[in-house]
Design an enzyme around this catalytic site. Structure first.
Site, PDB file in Angstrom:
ATOM      1  CE1 TYR A  66      -3.862  -1.910  -0.439  1.00 16.49           C
ATOM      2  CE2 TYR A  66      -3.174  -3.107   1.529  1.00 16.49           C
ATOM      3  CZ  TYR A  66      -3.994  -2.981   0.417  1.00 16.49           C
ATOM      4  OH  TYR A  66      -4.933  -3.933   0.149  1.00 16.49           O
ATOM      5  NE  ARG A  89     -22.741  -6.497 -12.233  1.00 17.67           N
ATOM      6  CZ  ARG A  89     -23.605  -6.784 -13.202  1.00 17.67           C
ATOM      7  NH1 ARG A  89     -24.900  -6.860 -12.933  1.00 17.67           N
ATOM      8  NH2 ARG A  89     -23.195  -6.979 -14.434  1.00 17.67           N
ATOM      9  CB  VAL A 119     -13.373  -1.789 -10.913  1.00 12.41           C
ATOM     10  CG1 VAL A 119     -13.879  -2.651 -12.059  1.00 12.41           C
ATOM     11  CG2 VAL A 119     -12.647  -0.568 -11.465  1.00 12.41           C
ATOM     12  CB  SER A 120     -14.526  -4.388  -6.105  1.00 13.79           C
ATOM     13  OG  SER A 120     -13.135  -4.357  -6.183  1.00 13.79           O
ATOM     14  CG  ASN A 121     -19.571  -5.750  -9.546  1.00 12.37           C
ATOM     15  OD1 ASN A 121     -20.019  -4.614  -9.687  1.00 12.37           O
ATOM     16  ND2 ASN A 121     -19.270  -6.544 -10.563  1.00 12.37           N
ATOM     17  CG  ASP A 124     -23.829   1.539  -8.425  1.00 11.47           C
ATOM     18  OD1 ASP A 124     -23.442   2.557  -9.007  1.00 11.47           O
ATOM     19  OD2 ASP A 124     -24.243   0.523  -9.025  1.00 11.47           O
ATOM     20  CG  ASP A 149     -23.991  -1.673 -17.095  1.00 14.33           C
ATOM     21  OD1 ASP A 149     -24.601  -2.619 -16.606  1.00 14.33           O
ATOM     22  OD2 ASP A 149     -22.990  -1.166 -16.537  1.00 14.33           O
ATOM     23  NE  ARG A 152     -21.201  -6.258 -20.370  1.00 15.75           N
ATOM     24  CZ  ARG A 152     -20.993  -6.659 -19.118  1.00 15.75           C
ATOM     25  NH1 ARG A 152     -21.799  -6.282 -18.154  1.00 15.75           N
ATOM     26  NH2 ARG A 152     -19.970  -7.444 -18.835  1.00 15.75           N
ATOM     27  CG  HIS A 176     -22.349  -2.345 -12.880  1.00 16.67           C
ATOM     28  ND1 HIS A 176     -22.453  -2.614 -14.213  1.00 16.67           N
ATOM     29  CD2 HIS A 176     -21.521  -3.307 -12.378  1.00 16.67           C
ATOM     30  CE1 HIS A 176     -21.722  -3.673 -14.524  1.00 16.67           C
ATOM     31  NE2 HIS A 176     -21.155  -4.110 -13.418  1.00 16.67           N
TER      32      HIS A 176
END
Ligand SMILES: NC(=O)c1ccc[n+]([C@@H]2O[C@H](COP(=O)([O-])OP(=O)(O)OC[C@H]3O[C@@H](n4cnc5c(N)ncnc54)[C@H](O)[C@@H]3O)[C@@H](O)[C@H]2O)c1
Length: 314
Positions: A66, A89, A119-121, A124, A149, A152, A176
């Protein structure tokens, strides 16, 4: 070394390693540090990329701790667990919030001036977690949100209409996840309303066209996970696009996740709206006019995310 393009990536799994590769080959970063509990993995991924250095712009890439996130311009969060076939998710929330509680303060201690890109789910919820755990100004904590999305959606519309995605202006907003929606009132093909265009040129798509398109977007990730175990290429390209716009201070409007502060009357929830993205992170929101049905969908998505956040103790 070119200054000002250092990116720290937390998690060197499928998504973290592919983001590192994408940032490297698109020559977006000049320094990348990969940080993972599994040090062998982050070392291996860094070695695999640096051994192609001959073919890309000068790049320093290494595995670190870190403390090596110090002076980063962007910190990208990809650590935690990912969906297995059949999972949503939101099934990931407890484990990944727990991991974020352990790491966010440390990371922010070393990289207090960075833009923190989650980015990890569930992305939000975790964006909201980073806002709460870090104490950073909300604009500097961004979730990759529905930019993936949206891409996509454009891929589907491009295939259906035979027109280039470059000419397709359509977006996915809100969570998301399963409550995201497409504001068709904002969707056009080179200025022609998407509904009109499809009505005139693609009648074969049938009456359920819009519902089918949304279902295609909602199920895209799960289908890829069922087929190959994980998704990482398209998400990495979308994250790279966000990084480019931050580092270029472009103020490009992107559908990314950020803390709402009164937009459409909503507060205390992170979700995707058309936000302006630049060197300071998210600066403002283009609160385009939505129809009353679209506002209702936005409220429903916000309510579902808020209900999850209410259960979390920060
Ligand atoms: N937002 C999106 O559009 C999107 C798309 C795809 C995947 N994802 C999410 O990205 C995340 C990563 O997915 P993946 O496929 O790369 O998973 P992965 O299992 O391949 O990688 C996760 C990595 O995190 C590391 N890790 C776990 N806990 C850690 C900790 N405390 N400190 C440091 N490292 C730690 C693991 O060692 C592993 O290498 C998942 O949450 C997944 O759902 C998001």
């Amino acid at each position: 070394m070119i200054k000002g393009r250092k990116v720290a990536i937390l998690g060197a799994g499928n998504v973290g390693a592919t983001i590192a590769y994408t940032l490297a080959v698109q020559e977006v970063a000049s320094e990348i540090v990969l940080i993972d509990l599994n040090k062998k993995k982050s070392e291996g991924e860094a070695m695999d990329i640096i051994q192609g250095a001959r073919f890309i712009a000068p790049l320093k890439i290494y595995s670190g701790d870190y403390s090596d996130a110090a002076d980063s311009d962007i910190v990208i969060y990809t650590l935690g667990i990912a969906r297995k076939p059949g999972m949503t998710r939101l099934d990931l929330v407890n484990t990944n919030v727990g991991i974020f509680k352990e790491v966010v303060k440390d990371v922010v201690h070393y990289a207090p001036d960075a833009i923190h890109l989650v980015v990890s789910n569930p992305v939000d919820i975790l964006t909201y977690a980073v806002v709460k755990l870090s104490g950073l100004p909300a604009g500097r904590v961004i979730g990759s949100g529905t930019l993936l999305d949206t891409s996509r959606l454009r891929a589907i519309l491009s295939e259906q209409t035979g027109k280039s995605y470059v000419n397709i202006h359509a977006y996915v907003l809100a969570e998301h996840g399963d409550t995201s929606f497409i504001p068709w009132s904002m969707a056009s093909i080179f200025g022609v309303k998407a509904e009109e265009y499809v009505g005139q040129h693609c009648a074969g798509l049938g009456e359920n066209w819009k519902a089918d398109v949304l279902e295609g977007v909602h199920k895209a990730g799960a289908k890829i996970i069922a087929n190959k175990g994980a998704t990482y290429y398209a998400v990495s390209m979308s994250v790279c696009e966000i990084c480019k716009n931050i580092l270029a201070d472009s103020n490009t409007i992107l559908s990314v996740s950020n803390l709402l502060t009164g937009q459409y009357g909503l507060n205390e929830v992170c979700l995707s709206l058309p936000f302006s993205v630049g060197a300071q992170g998210v600066s403002d929101c283009l609160c385009a006019k939505l129809t009353s049905d679209e506002e209702a969908l936005l409220n429903k998505s916000a309510d579902s995310l808020k209900a999850v956040c209410k259960e979390i103790k920060f």
